[in-house]
Motif scaffolding. Structure first.
Motif, PDB file in Angstrom:
ATOM      1  N   VAL A 221       0.842  -1.202   0.000  1.00 57.44           N
ATOM      2  CA  VAL A 221       0.000   0.000   0.000  1.00 57.44           C
ATOM      3  C   VAL A 221       0.872   1.245   0.000  1.00 57.44           C
ATOM      4  CG1 VAL A 221      -1.648   1.350   1.350  1.00 57.44           C
ATOM      5  CG2 VAL A 221      -1.999  -1.103   1.059  1.00 57.44           C
ATOM      6  N   SER A 222       1.907   1.257   0.838  1.00 60.62           N
ATOM      7  CA  SER A 222       2.803   2.419   0.893  1.00 60.62           C
ATOM      8  C   SER A 222       3.505   2.645  -0.439  1.00 60.62           C
ATOM      9  CB  SER A 222       3.849   2.223   1.998  1.00 60.62           C
ATOM     10  OG  SER A 222       3.243   2.182   3.268  1.00 60.62           O
ATOM     11  N   SER A 225       0.910   4.091  -3.113  1.00 64.38           N
ATOM     12  CA  SER A 225      -0.032   5.093  -2.607  1.00 64.38           C
ATOM     13  C   SER A 225       0.070   6.416  -3.344  1.00 64.38           C
ATOM     14  CB  SER A 225       0.236   5.327  -1.115  1.00 64.38           C
ATOM     15  OG  SER A 225      -0.576   6.374  -0.634  1.00 64.38           O
ATOM     16  N   THR A 229      -4.861   5.894  -7.013  1.00 64.88           N
ATOM     17  CA  THR A 229      -4.825   4.460  -6.720  1.00 64.88           C
ATOM     18  C   THR A 229      -5.987   4.071  -5.812  1.00 64.88           C
ATOM     19  OG1 THR A 229      -2.422   4.317  -6.951  1.00 64.88           O
ATOM     20  CG2 THR A 229      -3.466   2.622  -5.636  1.00 64.88           C
ATOM     21  N   ALA A 248      -3.808   1.786   4.351  1.00 61.63           N
ATOM     22  CA  ALA A 248      -4.543   2.436   3.261  1.00 61.63           C
ATOM     23  C   ALA A 248      -5.388   3.605   3.747  1.00 61.63           C
ATOM     24  CB  ALA A 248      -5.425   1.415   2.542  1.00 61.63           C
ATOM     25  N   GLU A 251      -3.540   6.863   3.925  1.00 55.99           N
ATOM     26  CA  GLU A 251      -2.879   7.315   2.707  1.00 55.99           C
ATOM     27  C   GLU A 251      -3.853   8.120   1.833  1.00 55.99           C
ATOM     28  OE1 GLU A 251       0.227   6.996   2.087  1.00 55.99           O
ATOM     29  OE2 GLU A 251       0.974   5.293   3.238  1.00 55.99           O
ATOM     30  N   LEU A 253      -5.346   7.845  -0.922  1.00 55.76           N
ATOM     31  CA  LEU A 253      -5.919   7.023  -1.989  1.00 55.76           C
ATOM     32  C   LEU A 253      -7.304   7.537  -2.362  1.00 55.76           C
ATOM     33  CD1 LEU A 253      -4.941   3.727  -0.219  1.00 55.76           C
ATOM     34  CD2 LEU A 253      -3.874   4.551  -2.313  1.00 55.76           C
TER      35      LEU A 253
END
Length: 325
Positions: A221-222, A225, A229, A248, A251, A253
């Motif tokens: 995820v990192s 990100s 996304t 997540a 972040e 996203l």
């Protein structure tokens, strides 16, 4: 794989690097139904090489005919309108009542224009959004980096067009549902990355075009990100899904979703709250994932998921928001 905007802008840059003049053509207004969305682009050179699309092909053919006659914009931008009559609608394959305005920009191998196109290509390759403003009277461009993309805007004097990177879909869990979602998402021009730390699950993954990742879910995820996304967890294993969701939901996203029933989703939210995520962060989670269309099979759920992503992206692109923040 590159987005269509990268292919078009890259082709225009290649024309100029070879010392060729070219044209950049953009759909800047639509009225009623339209065969291609606002912002669709095409590049062509003096030899008639074409990259991109504005319609089903008839408008492209009309522009090539103008090119061969020497009747295409030669120095300054020009806006052409198609579909002003029923005869034109039939001729150009436009839906009944549809009209389109196409901005035709002649481009030349000047250092400024090459630098402009290179900057746009570099930004898209680095997954950064960039805005270009075109002075319709002089043809001059101005570029600036932006955090997110806004809908294309046209005034009497200026075109404002934002370019963002290709959308990425990170799926956590290499299973049958991930296969179904991947196949649809790839057909819709998403970059698809499937993350599963379990080696035995990765060994049986076989969807061509989807990238396979063996990182731990939070690390994946990192790594992927950004505001273009989406992350969706699919394993039903809290040890894997919750690890991805904890990262997540912190972040930037544009979408975070999790597979599961209403009851499972409620328990998941309770766990995430115990893991020190705020109510605002947890409120960003789409769970159960997908539109409520009564889906049961894996492919039906995949359709519901991709429909929800399409609905959200359309809301964002229309300027009506849609992202849970």
């Amino acid at each position: 794989m590159k987005s269509i905007e990268q292919f078009v802008l890259g082709a225009a840059l290649d024309f100029l690097k070879r010392g060729e003049a070219g044209w950049l053509c953009t759909v800047v207004q639509t009225f009623g139904a339209s065969p291609r969305p606002l912002g669709s682009m095409m590049a062509m050179n003096a030899e008639g090489a074409v990259v991109g699309s504005l319609s089903g092909g008839c408008i492209e053919d009309e522009l090539l005919a103008k090119l061969h006659k020497g009747a295409l914009a030669s120095q300054l931008p020009e806006i052409l309108e198609y579909g002003v009559s029923a005869e034109e609608n039939e001729r150009f394959g436009l839906p009944c009542g549809g009209r389109m305005q196409i901005l035709i920009e002649p481009i030349f191998a000047t250092s400024d224009r090459c630098d402009n196109l290179q900057a746009l290509c570099d930004a898209l390759a680095d997954r950064r959004a960039m805005r270009r403003q075109v002075d319709l009277q002089s043809g001059q461009w101005q570029l600036e980096h932006v955090e997110s993309c806004q809908p294309l805007a046209l005034t009497h004097d200026t075109l404002t067009q934002d370019f963002g990177p290709r959308y990425c879909l990170l799926l956590v869990g290499a299973n049958e549902l991930a296969r179904c979602i991947s196949e649809i998402a790839l057909a819709m021009d998403y970059r698809v990355v499937v993350c599963d730390p379990r080696e035995d699950r990765r060994e049986h993954w076989s969807v061509s075009g989807a990238e396979l990742c063996g990182l731990m879910p939070d690390e994946a995820v990192s790594q992927f990100s950004d505001p273009f996304t989406a992350v969706i967890t699919l394993t039903h294993d809290p040890r894997i899904d919750d690890m991805a969701l904890m990262q997540a939901l912190t972040e930037p996203l544009f979408y975070v979703g999790a597979l599961g029933s209403e009851r499972t989703s409620q328990k998941r939210r309770q766990r995430l709250k115990q893991l020190d995520l705020s109510d605002k962060q947890i409120g960003r989670l789409y769970a159960p994932v997908g539109l409520a269309i009564g889906s049961k099979s894996a492919m039906e759920i995949a359709v519901a998921v991709m429909a929800q992503l399409t609905q959200l992206r359309a809301s964002i692109q229309s300027g009506k928001g849609g992202v849970r923040v």
